[in-house]
Design a protein around this motif. Structure first.
Motif, PDB file in Angstrom:
ATOM      1  N   VAL A 128       0.831  -1.207   0.000  1.00  0.00           N
ATOM      2  CA  VAL A 128       0.000   0.000   0.000  1.00  0.00           C
ATOM      3  C   VAL A 128       0.873   1.268   0.000  1.00  0.00           C
ATOM      4  O   VAL A 128       1.658   1.470   0.910  1.00  0.00           O
ATOM      5  CB  VAL A 128      -0.912   0.023   1.254  1.00  0.00           C
ATOM      6  CG1 VAL A 128      -1.688   1.324   1.347  1.00  0.00           C
ATOM      7  CG2 VAL A 128      -1.846  -1.177   1.262  1.00  0.00           C
ATOM      8  N   PRO A 129       0.754   2.125  -1.016  1.00  0.00           N
ATOM      9  CA  PRO A 129       1.480   3.392  -1.015  1.00  0.00           C
ATOM     10  C   PRO A 129       0.932   4.320   0.081  1.00  0.00           C
ATOM     11  O   PRO A 129      -0.259   4.293   0.366  1.00  0.00           O
ATOM     12  CB  PRO A 129       1.186   3.986  -2.393  1.00  0.00           C
ATOM     13  CG  PRO A 129       0.703   2.851  -3.224  1.00  0.00           C
ATOM     14  CD  PRO A 129       0.023   1.914  -2.270  1.00  0.00           C
ATOM     15  N   LYS A 130       1.809   5.120   0.679  1.00  0.00           N
ATOM     16  CA  LYS A 130       1.391   5.912   1.829  1.00  0.00           C
ATOM     17  C   LYS A 130       1.872   7.359   1.791  1.00  0.00           C
ATOM     18  O   LYS A 130       2.891   7.672   1.166  1.00  0.00           O
ATOM     19  CB  LYS A 130       1.949   5.271   3.107  1.00  0.00           C
ATOM     20  CG  LYS A 130       1.274   3.971   3.468  1.00  0.00           C
ATOM     21  CD  LYS A 130       1.953   3.264   4.611  1.00  0.00           C
ATOM     22  CE  LYS A 130       3.221   2.566   4.214  1.00  0.00           C
ATOM     23  NZ  LYS A 130       3.079   1.346   3.462  1.00  0.00           N
ATOM     24  N   LEU A 131       1.109   8.210   2.499  1.00  0.00           N
ATOM     25  CA  LEU A 131       1.549   9.557   2.845  1.00  0.00           C
ATOM     26  C   LEU A 131       1.683   9.569   4.355  1.00  0.00           C
ATOM     27  O   LEU A 131       1.037   8.792   5.038  1.00  0.00           O
ATOM     28  CB  LEU A 131       0.481  10.596   2.516  1.00  0.00           C
ATOM     29  CG  LEU A 131      -0.033  10.806   1.122  1.00  0.00           C
ATOM     30  CD1 LEU A 131      -1.058  11.940   1.162  1.00  0.00           C
ATOM     31  CD2 LEU A 131       1.110  11.189   0.209  1.00  0.00           C
ATOM     32  N   CYS A 132       2.478  10.516   4.887  1.00  0.00           N
ATOM     33  CA  CYS A 132       2.518  10.650   6.339  1.00  0.00           C
ATOM     34  C   CYS A 132       1.947  12.000   6.731  1.00  0.00           C
ATOM     35  O   CYS A 132       2.134  12.994   6.032  1.00  0.00           O
ATOM     36  CB  CYS A 132       3.948  10.563   6.857  1.00  0.00           C
ATOM     37  SG  CYS A 132       4.663   8.938   6.625  1.00  0.00           S
ATOM     38  N   PHE A 133       1.248  12.011   7.873  1.00  0.00           N
ATOM     39  CA  PHE A 133       0.794  13.261   8.452  1.00  0.00           C
ATOM     40  C   PHE A 133       1.268  13.296   9.898  1.00  0.00           C
ATOM     41  O   PHE A 133       0.908  12.422  10.686  1.00  0.00           O
ATOM     42  CB  PHE A 133      -0.725  13.385   8.392  1.00  0.00           C
ATOM     43  CG  PHE A 133      -1.234  14.720   8.887  1.00  0.00           C
ATOM     44  CD1 PHE A 133      -0.968  15.889   8.177  1.00  0.00           C
ATOM     45  CD2 PHE A 133      -1.961  14.813  10.067  1.00  0.00           C
ATOM     46  CE1 PHE A 133      -1.431  17.123   8.627  1.00  0.00           C
ATOM     47  CE2 PHE A 133      -2.434  16.046  10.530  1.00  0.00           C
ATOM     48  CZ  PHE A 133      -2.163  17.204   9.808  1.00  0.00           C
ATOM     49  N   VAL A 134       2.110  14.276  10.220  1.00  0.00           N
ATOM     50  CA  VAL A 134       2.585  14.406  11.594  1.00  0.00           C
ATOM     51  C   VAL A 134       1.663  15.407  12.285  1.00  0.00           C
ATOM     52  O   VAL A 134       1.699  16.601  11.996  1.00  0.00           O
ATOM     53  CB  VAL A 134       4.067  14.839  11.630  1.00  0.00           C
ATOM     54  CG1 VAL A 134       4.541  14.945  13.071  1.00  0.00           C
ATOM     55  CG2 VAL A 134       4.921  13.848  10.842  1.00  0.00           C
ATOM     56  N   ASN A 135       0.837  14.870  13.162  1.00  0.00           N
ATOM     57  CA  ASN A 135      -0.234  15.644  13.803  1.00  0.00           C
ATOM     58  C   ASN A 135       0.240  16.209  15.145  1.00  0.00           C
ATOM     59  O   ASN A 135       1.336  15.905  15.597  1.00  0.00           O
ATOM     60  CB  ASN A 135      -1.428  14.687  13.998  1.00  0.00           C
ATOM     61  CG  ASN A 135      -2.674  15.389  14.467  1.00  0.00           C
ATOM     62  OD1 ASN A 135      -2.923  16.545  14.104  1.00  0.00           O
ATOM     63  ND2 ASN A 135      -3.476  14.711  15.276  1.00  0.00           N
TER      64      ASN A 135
END
Ligand code: GDP
Length: 695
Positions: A128-135
């Motif tokens: 699965v290709p992913k993006l990251c979100f640092v919350n």
């Protein structure tokens, strides 16, 4: 009817996160910004839209895998809820199976936490290709760069910053968009959040230019033509950067990284732009293959034969039983007849729904790439393929791990008795990692699941959602039985007590099978020595014996049973007699075959501050555990080992006490192993005393 949104603008995504990282808040903000939500509901006051179930809000964990459709800048995004707790493996597995891309969400203070690491690894298995979100960039101690380092070192990914933070903790204001090289701040209004653009603050200029430079280099590396351009011109256009990064993201060679604070409404819109730019559409995923014949394929086209995977069953209060399915190819219409190719049964599509956060929209047609809920198809189970009867295909099913923990459950009053049965049946049909067995001898109902939390949540649902009063026993390990030495022998079931007698004679061979193979039954009877109509009865008898194993009443696994001979009597033989003969013959041979009790052994990962490393290691060794590895992660130490589940009861308290609240752990099933002889004897004794072993 043709589609309104082109397939390349469809995104099916999930959000993966550690508990408390802010997944609910972030999902809720996405629904809000995408205009399908009425008001901003905080998780605190329990108004978050994605949390359908009461106890989810109370516990703050998201269990349901609801698929919610929203639109963002002429794209259709379906958000598939993915839980962060490992006890809900089934939900993680099934959502990873049907989504095309994911957002990995991290807390800027906590960084990469063990459970995220586990889900990340699972997502890699499904490519699965992913993006990251640092919350949580607004929190004291927020550390974007530290988290990015962990994404690189711990998750072994290649993070590419897409935004650069302006301020941190209390003074976090917004981000610099590194593609457009402008500052973005966020202003809350009564009806939404407005984006305000301005020049990059002077003190961040150098850092942003450096980060942009890195971003362009990563983009260029993904493609020879882009690399040439980059060498020739010294830079790339934004279109080319997006093209390069998209290629890298789809090939899982890099992960674009965004940051912000969902809670304070900063940064989520840019993340949504990232979803539309970088994550795959169903077209990028391409064709699906038949499970047993890779040459038989279906293309993601509306005019191809219909094929879909059922990935979740929900008993809805208003709509009854509904089935979530991911359509891989073709078109589905209300009233259409479809084939469940796994069960070989036809069914008619009653109604089709597109699920929004707070309402269902009945639709007439669903197309390739869509994730929809349908009514009808009452026999379909999770993992079944639904397809065009004229073009049958079986897609790979969804594998679920077997339950490892069991607890007995009783209705609180007579009144609850019937309700309990119905409610358990409904829950079991929704959740493939939850099973229900009824022990006739002891009149006990046993429910089994993936862990203490899993069972707790299910019991909670029984009480609240189904209004069933019930009492539960102490959770126990779900042991299994198997045998190690092949045996052969016969059994005669003869009764002559006035009236018609009973006669059945069977000869069985039983052999151990490789772990995980389960049960197989072979018929080698020649010349009709046992008439063929009685063979299913023999199998039925064996299966009865398997359900409540001869040694300790636990289910028997991994045996092959062959019926090779026997005899029947013209008058006295009956189905009943052969069931009994099959059951008894199996029991006797099994007990001679040096049976073993198997127990679930967990892969345990304990994270502690450096000073507590010794305590963590010995806590594993004291629990019949084996240390498999140790690692440093910043100031923390991670101890990894295999420990029998039976020894892990109350471990969360132990680790808290040992480390003054600073340690934590995760675990998941590694495999089943034989219980040491003396312990097995004690378990068998106890089960006999409790009347759990049948003759
Ligand atoms: P989940 O368990 O991942 O679904 O996390 P929730 O969305 O329930 O959030 C957990 C807690 O963190 C809640 O109290 C949220 O209000 C809080 N939270 C979520 N996002 C942020 C954020 O960006 N900043 C801060 N300070 N708190 C947040």
């Amino acid at each position: 009817m043709s589609r309104t949104i082109p397939l390349e603008k469809v995104r099916n995504i999930g959000i993966m996160a550690h508990i408390d990282a802010g997944k609910t808040t972030c999902s809720e903000r996405i629904l809000f910004y995408c205009g399908k939500n009425y008001k901003l509901g905080e998780v605190h006051d329990g108004a978050a839209t994605m949390d359908f179930m009461v106890q989810e809000q109370e516990r703050g964990i998201t269990i349901s895998s609801a698929a919610t459709v929203v639109s963002w800048k002429d794209h259709q995004i379906t958000l598939i809820d993915t839980p962060g707790h490992v006890d809900f493996t089934a939900e993680v597995e099934r959502s990873l199976r049907v989504l095309d891309g994911a957002i990995a969400l991290f807390c800027a203070v906590g960084g990469v936490q063990p459970q995220t690491e586990q889900v990340w690894r699972q997502s890699e298995k499904y490519e699965v290709p992913k993006l990251c979100f640092v919350n949580k960039m607004d929190r004291i101690g927020a550390d974007l760069m530290g988290t990015v380092d962990e994404i690189r070192d711990t998750l072994r990914a290649c993070p590419v910053l897409m935004v650069y933070p302006i301020g941190k903790a209390d003074s976090f204001e917004g981000v610099v968009d590194l593609l457009d090289m402008r500052a973005v701040r966020f202003e809350e209004e009564s009806r939404g959040v407005k984006l305000l653009y301005s020049e990059i603050p002077a003190e961040l200029r150098t850092a942003c230019e450096e980060a942009r430079h890195q971003m362009i280099e990563r983009a260029a590396e993904q493609d020879d033509a882009l690399m040439e351009k980059y060498f020739a011109e010294g830079t790339l256009s934004n279109d080319d950067v997006v093209k390069g990064l998209r290629k890298g993201c789809l090939a899982r060679k890099l992960v674009p990284v965004y940051c912000g604070t969902a809670f304070k409404n900063k940064g989520v819109q840019l993340l949504l732009d990232g979803v539309t730019r970088f994550l795959p559409s169903p077209l990028d995923d391409g064709i699906v293959h038949a499970h047993d014949n890779p040459a038989d394929t279906r293309e993601p086209r509306d005019d191809a034969p219909f094929a879909a995977l059922a990935f979740k069953i929900v008993a809805d209060k208003h709509m009854g039983r509904i089935l979530y399915m991911r359509i891989y190819s073709g078109t589905l219409r209300v009233g259409q007849t479809v084939l469940n190719s796994v069960l070989s049964v036809d069914g008619r599509i009653g109604r089709i729904f597109r699920m929004h956060a707070n309402h269902q929209e009945a639709i007439e047609v669903a197309m390739a790439g869509d994730i929809v809920a349908v009514a009808g198809l009452s026999r379909t189970r999770t993992g079944d393929t639904i397809c065009d009867p004229a073009h049958p295909i079986v897609l790979e099913t969804i594998e679920f791990p077997a339950p490892v923990m069991a607890v007995s459950i009783r209705p609180a009053t007579r009144n609850d008795n019937e309700k309990l049965g119905t409610a358990l049946h409904t829950l079991a049909s929704e959740d493939p990692t939850f099973s229900v067995t009824y022990d006739q001898e002891t009149s006990e109902t046993i429910i089994s699941g993936m862990g203490e939390l899993h069972l707790d949540v299910l019991v909670d649902r029984l009480r609240r959602e189904f209004g069933v009063g019930c009492e539960v026993g102490r959770p126990e390990v779900a042991y299994r039985e198997t045998m190690t030495v092949p045996q052969e022998g016969s059994y005669k079931h003869i009764k002559q007590t006035g009236g018609r007698g009973q006669y059945a004679h069977v000869c069985l061979r039983i052999e151990p099978q490789e772990a995980g193979r389960g049960f197989s039954f072979v018929n080698e009877v020649k010349g009709g020595n046992i008439p063929s109509e009685y063979i299913p009865a023999v199998e039925k008898g064996v299966i009865r014996a398997l359900e409540s194993g001869p040694t300790a009443g636990y289910p028997v696994v991994d045996v092959k049973v062959t019926v090779y001979d026997g005899s029947a009597h013209e008058v006295d033989s009956s189905e009943h007699a052969f069931v009994e003969a099959g059951r008894q013959c199996f029991r006797q041979l099994f007990l001679k075959g040096e049976p073993e009790l198997l127990e679930p052994v967990m892969d345990v990962e304990v994270t502690v501050p450096e000073d507590y490393m010794g305590a963590a290691t010995s806590s594993i060794c004291q629990r019949r555990g084996r240390i498999e590895g140790m690692e440093s992660k910043g100031v923390s130490r991670i101890v990894n080992g295999f420990v029998p589940l039976a020894e892990m009861f109350g471990y969360s308290n132990t680790i808290r006490t040992l480390t003054q609240g600073r340690g934590s752990f995760t675990m998941h099933l590694e495999r089943y192993e034989a219980v040491p002889y003396e312990m097995a004897e004690a378990i068998v004794e106890k089960r006999k005393k409790e009347n759990k072993v049948r003759g």
